[in-house]
Motif scaffolding. Structure first.
Motif, PDB file in Angstrom:
ATOM      1  N   ARG A  49     -26.851  15.664  16.642  1.00  0.00           N
ATOM      2  CA  ARG A  49     -27.668  16.394  17.619  1.00  0.00           C
ATOM      3  C   ARG A  49     -27.119  16.196  19.040  1.00  0.00           C
ATOM      4  NH1 ARG A  49     -32.026  14.616  14.362  1.00  0.00           N
ATOM      5  NH2 ARG A  49     -32.433  12.874  15.775  1.00  0.00           N
ATOM      6  N   ILE A  50     -26.753  14.959  19.358  1.00  0.00           N
ATOM      7  CA  ILE A  50     -26.216  14.690  20.693  1.00  0.00           C
ATOM      8  C   ILE A  50     -24.905  15.440  20.891  1.00  0.00           C
ATOM      9  CG2 ILE A  50     -25.271  12.900  22.189  1.00  0.00           C
ATOM     10  CD1 ILE A  50     -27.283  10.952  20.841  1.00  0.00           C
ATOM     11  N   PHE A  51     -24.058  15.428  19.858  1.00  0.00           N
ATOM     12  CA  PHE A  51     -22.786  16.141  19.989  1.00  0.00           C
ATOM     13  C   PHE A  51     -23.022  17.643  20.127  1.00  0.00           C
ATOM     14  CE2 PHE A  51     -18.918  18.200  18.578  1.00  0.00           C
ATOM     15  CZ  PHE A  51     -17.964  17.487  19.283  1.00  0.00           C
ATOM     16  N   ASP A  52     -23.991  18.177  19.382  1.00  0.00           N
ATOM     17  CA  ASP A  52     -24.289  19.607  19.486  1.00  0.00           C
ATOM     18  C   ASP A  52     -24.756  19.963  20.891  1.00  0.00           C
ATOM     19  OD1 ASP A  52     -23.571  20.173  16.902  1.00  0.00           O
ATOM     20  OD2 ASP A  52     -25.610  20.153  16.101  1.00  0.00           O
ATOM     21  N   LEU A  53     -25.509  19.068  21.522  1.00  0.00           N
ATOM     22  CA  LEU A  53     -25.934  19.328  22.897  1.00  0.00           C
ATOM     23  C   LEU A  53     -24.735  19.376  23.842  1.00  0.00           C
ATOM     24  CD1 LEU A  53     -29.128  17.082  23.147  1.00  0.00           C
ATOM     25  CD2 LEU A  53     -29.045  19.573  23.143  1.00  0.00           C
ATOM     26  N   CYS A  54     -23.798  18.501  23.607  1.00  0.00           N
ATOM     27  CA  CYS A  54     -22.596  18.487  24.465  1.00  0.00           C
ATOM     28  C   CYS A  54     -21.672  19.660  24.164  1.00  0.00           C
ATOM     29  CB  CYS A  54     -21.832  17.179  24.272  1.00  0.00           C
ATOM     30  SG  CYS A  54     -22.707  15.705  24.838  1.00  0.00           S
TER      31      CYS A  54
END
Length: 382
Positions: A49-54
């Protein structure tokens, strides 16, 4: 009116959230979670999820490139290799292979035997809905405006691409001419079909005689409603240069006997009378409270007592739609220069202040993109 009235957190949830955040912030807990099979899965999901936000911008740009280069149209009924696709769109074979690999990871295309590619499920849906491709191409303006989101949030004074695109954003609508309105009128018309079907499936307009579609653009919704209900007559009201397009489309559809288009500015001009139902399809969210309040009073004055207003647009507070109503539209409307999504409670407050009664909500089969708020005309507002 904050728009948050129906989603205020409660104290027990605050306490749980504080405990959870303290726990997850502890490096020792994160190391333990990564070591245990069940918690490792949760940790991996959080990392994704964090990577998708970035990385989300790269996802949107991959889709944008596929649409702009016509990749989806070329793969609509066949499979092709990167070498076959590249010359048609002006890319080198390695660049095309890179784009196709990125698109495959997102489900836009799918790899096939022999190094060929075909459409994935996501790509098939987009290719089947011409309005989606139009909307994706339109987002080049939003991407430019969000290049510096902090400057946008601080109120940049050099204008935005979106505010220039939407002719009524930030300047008097009466000044708009065809050159200002053609692009967005075409876009709204192209993306109207599935929304119109969802509205007409959810609300039965056959109970009415005459429909007034306020800010109805090129007449797409009025035409769809008349085609669905052979006894319904409809008037599209929009800026004069837009109404002229609507009149031409109504005539081309063979509906001039029941359909008409009237030009005017709903902010300054009275609305046409003689209708028993009015619609606002994706209109209110484009405007701030004073304008919406004025518009609702104008509709109340134009309809007879007991007449009906149907508002159709994304409704804030819809479970599962928060990324659409709060994230996407929150920033899109900021770049556009005005408007916001509203909760059902927000609409009920505005409608009652305008003199409407029996305000209710109706879900559509596209509830994430469009809900209905329906109200009847009551006594004139004080």
């Amino acid at each position: 009116m904050t728009g948050q009235s129906d989603r205020r957190p409660c104290a027990p949830l605050d306490a749980w959230r504080n405990f959870r955040n303290r726990l997850v912030a502890d490096p020792r807990f994160r190391r333990l979670a990564a070591a245990l099979p069940f918690s490792r899965l949760i940790a991996e999901q959080a990392t994704r999820r964090i990577f998708d936000l970035c990385a989300g911008f790269t996802y949107s740009q991959t889709l944008f490139a596929c649409v702009e280069l016509g990749i989806l149209a070329r793969l609509a009924d066949r499979t092709m290799t990167a070498e076959e696709l590249a010359p048609d769109v002006g890319l080198s074979a390695p660049a095309m292979e890179r784009l196709l690999a990125a698109a495959a990871a997102l489900g836009i295309v799918e790899p096939c035997a022999g190094g060929r590619y075909g459409l994935g499920l996501t790509g098939t849906i987009i290719a089947a809905e011409p309005g989606l491709a139009e909307m994706i191409s339109h987002h080049r303006l939003l991407y430019a405006d969000l290049a510096d989101p902090v400057a946008l949030l601080r109120g940049r004074r050099d204008g935005t691409r979106l505010s220039a695109y939407w002719a009524y954003a930030g300047r008097p609508a009466a000044e708009a001419v065809a050159a200002d309105t053609d692009a967005y009128t075409t876009l709204m018309g192209a993306t109207q079909a599935s929304i119109a079907d969802a509205i007409l499936d959810a609300y039965d307009f056959s109970r009415h005689r005459r429909l007034l579609d306020v800010a109805g653009g090129d007449g797409s919704f009025a035409i769809a409603a008349m085609q669905r209900h052979p006894r319904l007559a409809a008037t599209t009201f929009d800026l004069p240069c837009v109404a002229a397009r609507a009149e031409a489309r109504i005539a081309a559809a063979g509906l001039s006997a029941r359909g008409a288009a009237t030009g005017g500015d709903f902010i300054t001009d009275p609305l046409p009378g003689g209708h028993d139902v009015a619609t606002l399809v994706r209109v209110a969210l484009d405007h701030d409270e004073p304008t919406v309040a004025r518009l609702l009073r104008a509709i109340h004055a134009a309809l007879p007592r007991g007449g009906t207003l149907v508002i159709a647009e994304p409704i804030a507070g819809t479970a599962g739609a928060e990324r659409i109503t709060d994230t996407y539209f929150g920033l899109y409307l900021l770049a556009m220069g005005g408007g916001r999504t509203r909760t059902f409670d927000d609409f009920r407050t505005l409608l009652k202040a305008a003199g409407f009664v029996r305000v209710r909500r109706i879900a559509t089969r596209q509830r994430l993109l469009c809900g209905l708020v329906v109200a009847q005309v009551g006594s004139p507002p004080l």
